[in-house]
Scaffold this active site. Structure first.
Site, PDB file in Angstrom:
ATOM      1  N   GLU A  49       0.805  -1.226   0.000  1.00 16.92           N
ATOM      2  CA  GLU A  49       0.000   0.000   0.000  1.00 16.92           C
ATOM      3  C   GLU A  49       0.840   1.280   0.000  1.00 16.92           C
ATOM      4  O   GLU A  49       0.394   2.314  -0.471  1.00 16.92           O
ATOM      5  CB  GLU A  49      -0.964   0.002   1.187  1.00 16.92           C
ATOM      6  N   PHE A 111     -10.811  -7.524  14.220  1.00 16.49           N
ATOM      7  CA  PHE A 111      -9.779  -7.981  13.296  1.00 16.49           C
ATOM      8  C   PHE A 111      -9.537  -6.915  12.219  1.00 16.49           C
ATOM      9  O   PHE A 111     -10.472  -6.406  11.633  1.00 16.49           O
ATOM     10  CB  PHE A 111     -10.187  -9.314  12.651  1.00 16.49           C
ATOM     11  N   GLN A 112      -8.283  -6.597  11.999  1.00 19.11           N
ATOM     12  CA  GLN A 112      -7.873  -5.570  11.034  1.00 19.11           C
ATOM     13  C   GLN A 112      -8.559  -4.217  11.282  1.00 19.11           C
ATOM     14  O   GLN A 112      -8.877  -3.493  10.347  1.00 19.11           O
ATOM     15  CB  GLN A 112      -8.087  -6.045   9.590  1.00 19.11           C
ATOM     16  N   LYS A 161     -17.253  -0.812   6.533  1.00 13.75           N
ATOM     17  CA  LYS A 161     -17.759  -1.776   5.552  1.00 13.75           C
ATOM     18  C   LYS A 161     -19.282  -1.738   5.414  1.00 13.75           C
ATOM     19  O   LYS A 161     -19.815  -1.868   4.322  1.00 13.75           O
ATOM     20  CB  LYS A 161     -17.296  -3.184   5.939  1.00 13.75           C
ATOM     21  N   MET A 475      24.414   8.534   1.491  1.00 12.38           N
ATOM     22  CA  MET A 475      24.417   9.873   2.082  1.00 12.38           C
ATOM     23  C   MET A 475      24.835   9.816   3.548  1.00 12.38           C
ATOM     24  O   MET A 475      25.595  10.670   4.019  1.00 12.38           O
ATOM     25  CB  MET A 475      23.037  10.530   1.929  1.00 12.38           C
TER      26      MET A 475
END
Lengths: 561, 165
Positions: A49, A111-112, A161, A475
């Site tokens: 993502e 969950f999630q 949802k 760097m």
């Protein structure tokens, strides 16, 4: 007629002329992607993502529109955080939709489930949790409006949802107006007038352009303004391309790795006109020695940018393009003509700085990273869209590729987010199919989002990756060399994949150059291959980026080669 | 260049009455390292709008940034730095003080002088309600201190401009 939340989302995408989204599905997001697949909106399915948000960022910049992402709840949402923070620092309009667990489970540690609105509050321009389906349309509409208006930035919309699945009546809404949000576009004319008085008196003016010029599409106005004043122009990392990098009045970038003449010019000028900049610490260095002889005019759309870091004589809050237009109008009215000879001693002085200390490197029988960029510049006629990762590769790209067009340089400027360049290049390539898009990378940062190679191959996006491979986190190694007595703690990355084989394993093309004479042939082959290509250049391991101003030092005290 | 003198400012905000707005404001202060000395939130006549009164300190440039950063928040409708204008400011405190037999008269005399009210009492303590400027509250509390203050609850400042605009 009642339609679902997912369908409302698609209806608004259509109204907002969204033709592409970047995303990845998941349990809570299934219904959105199910509906998306029934539209003609293109979905670029990423492999992580973070890649989706960077790709949307690259897309937004290359296309000059809003980038859109859709991800699932929980880890899908948390993976967007770096992408949001980068877009926020660089003021890029991106709208991220995160699916959320159903409303009745919010707060249950389901969950999630994650409080993504809480997590992203400080790294988005604004964010929303949609609490009822009746609010959905207005919220989504508002998200696009907030993302693109004023000083642009990322906006996150979290949709449970049950709201995605729920149904309600929908009719298109008019453009939102918010009583609490009203960006100032048109500058205060009193301040514009004051600015003109300072311009009239100046003998050693410098124009300092930033990302705001690119965001407001003010490059033409900027060029006209600079010519009229016969004033040299420098631009921040985010402003590269706002003014032609091949123009006579171009000074190069200022700051920590800026050109000698840009930093010396700011150190000696009597008028500094900052346009769409925020005077970041990488540009100012030690703040009370920055532009010590200059009166400063500061044009920016965000009032908080003004007087945040440096005191200014004339603050002008407004859109860069409109402000430059008003300056021009008033200069016309007052028939202000700048005698082209007035600035001549100043321009002569700058020319001298340019010739005494130009950007340079020592050519040896080992590949110099700067050489790779110079050849890349020649072979692409300066016409490619360049994205970068972060670190030495980014600075060399900024120094040695001369950007003539706005939105042709796409980099994570404010956040300095390694792993940005490749997914951003994917986004830019989706936005500009006919353009050559090249990610200039280091061997460290390319590994941070290399999984997106599968995305590039899947969608036949012929993005080119130039790895300046020094087997170091270069760097930081440079800082260790200069300031830590060469103690290379945790910067050597000898254990790396074979990038040629890695490219091949994804179904892309891998090429390698280990000697200077191989650089041009590899670039030639790589740039002309109509597939994603990794070009792995084994460069001088201990090459440093110069000039360099040590952190916290005055900008005129540069370490030169 | 920076004027380093710290000033106390009372800022009155009108904000959208929505969940998360207070957190945006508090987060802006903590994220940028600014101070909140007190903060008070309550409804206004408009159910969609809340008023937040907050007291902060900082030098002139910091106060300017605080005002601008507050204005920048999408849910903030109006920012009014009252310290720049003529305004009235009040704070209320409830103080639970020990009421030893030898102190009771003195406490009640102080309550009278400061025009406070005893709102609860039991065999060992008085609970006093005091309203006034921050200075009045401090003076009152200082005088009560020797008697033994058990607990204090303060509202933080609330304020309104004296202007009719």
């Amino acid at each position: 007629m009642k339609i679902t939340g997912a369908q409302i989302l698609m209806a608004i995408f259509k109204e907002e002329r969204v033709d592409t989204v970047f995303g990845m599905t998941g349990g809570a997001a299934i219904d959105i992607f199910d509906e998306l697949a029934r539209t003609n909106i293109q979905h670029i399915m990423v492999r992580h993502e973070q890649g989706a948000v960077h790709a949307a960022d690259g897309y937004a910049r290359a296309k000059r529109s809003v980038g859109v992402c859709i991800v699932t709840s929980g880890p899908g949402a948390t993976n967007t955080v770096s992408g949001l923070a980068s877009a926020y620092m660089d003021s890029i309009p991106v709208v991220v939709f995160t699916a959320q667990v159903p409303t009745n489970l919010i707060g249950n540690d389901a969950f999630q489930e994650v409080d993504i609105v809480g997590i992203t509050r400080p790294c988005t321009k604004h964010n929303y949790l949609v609490r009822s389906i009746e609010d959905l349309a207005r919220t989504v509409k508002e998200a696009f409006y907030v993302a693109r208006s004023g000083r642009p930035g990322p906006v996150l919309v979290d949709i449970p949802k049950d709201i995605i699945q729920g149904k309600t009546a929908y009719k298109p809404l008019r453009a939102p107006s918010l009583k609490s949000y009203n960006p100032t576009y048109k500058p205060n004319m009193k301040q514009v007038k004051k600015a003109i008085n300072l311009i009239r008196e100046a003998r050693k003016p410098v124009i300092f352009a930033g990302g705001g010029v690119i965001l407001s599409g003010a490059s033409r106005e900027l060029a006209e303004f600079a010519r009229r004043l016969n004033a040299p122009v420098t631009a921040s990392l985010m402003g590269l391309g706002a003014f032609p990098g091949t123009d006579e009045l171009w000074l190069g970038m200022p700051g920590m790795h800026g050109t000698y003449r840009a930093n010396m010019s700011i150190g000696s000028c009597d008028l500094l006109i900052g346009i769409g900049v925020r005077f970041d610490d990488r540009v100012t260095g030690k703040i009370d020695t920055f532009a010590p002889h200059a009166k400063i005019i500061h044009i920016d759309i965000d009032p908080t940018s003004i007087r945040k870091n440096i005191p200014v004589a004339v603050p002008i809050v407004g859109d860069c393009k409109i402000a430059l237009g008003e300056l021009k109008k008033l200069m016309d009215e007052e028939a202000l003509i700048i005698d082209p000879y007035k600035n001549k001693p100043w321009l002569d002085q700058i020319e001298e700085w340019k010739s005494t200390n130009p950007l340079s490197y020592e050519q040896m029988d080992i590949i110099k990273p700067q050489y790779v960029i110079e050849r890349l510049y020649d072979m692409t006629n300066g016409q490619a869209i360049i994205t970068t990762e972060v670190g030495q590769n980014q600075m060399w790209a900024a120094q040695y590729y001369h950007f003539d067009q706005p939105n042709s340089f796409i980099t994570s400027g404010g956040l300095g987010c390694m792993g940005f360049g490749f997914p951003a290049a994917i986004g830019a390539q989706v936005a500009s199919q006919d353009k050559l898009v090249v990610d200039i990378a280091g061997d460290g940062s390319i590994q941070m989002n290399i999984q997106e190679m599968a995305t590039a191959v899947q969608y036949s996006l012929p993005v080119k990756i130039v790895i300046l491979n020094n087997k170091y986190l270069g760097m930081v190694r440079q800082w260790q060399q200069l300031f830590y007595e060469k103690r290379y703690a945790s910067t050597s990355i000898d254990e790396a994949p074979d990038f040629v084989k890695l490219a091949e394993s994804y179904g892309a093309v891998g090429l390698r150059a280990t000697r200077p004479q191989e650089v041009v042939p590899v670039l030639k082959e790589g740039l002309s291959t109509p597939k994603p290509v990794i070009m792995d250049f084994w460069v001088d391991r201990e090459e440093c980026v110069y000039p360099m101003v040590p952190a916290g030092a005055p900008m005129t005290e540069m370490l030169l080669v | 260049m920076r004027t380093m003198t710290e000033e106390k400012h009372t800022i009155s905000l009108l904000v959208d009455n929505q969940p998360g707005v207070l957190s945006r404001i508090a987060g802006m202060f903590s994220g940028r390292g600014y101070n909140i000395e007190s903060l008070c939130v309550a409804a206004t006549m408009d159910p969609l709008v809340s008023r937040i009164t907050l007291v902060t300190t900082g030098d002139q440039l910091i106060i300017e940034q605080i005002n601008k950063q507050l204005n920048k928040l999408v849910n903030v409708i109006k920012v009014h730095d009252l310290t720049e204008t003529d305004f009235v400011e009040r704070e209320t405190a409830l103080v639970k003080v020990r009421a030893r037999p030898g102190h009771k008269a003195e406490i009640l005399r102080l309550v009278d002088i400061f025009k406070c009210k005893v709102v609860d009492t039991n065999t060992t303590h008085y609970t006093i309600e005091v309203t006034g400027t921050v200075e009045k509250l401090s003076a009152f509390l200082n005088l009560l201190k020797p008697m033994g203050i058990k607990e204090i609850a303060r509202t933080g400042s609330i304020a309104l401009s004296r202007n009719n605009k």
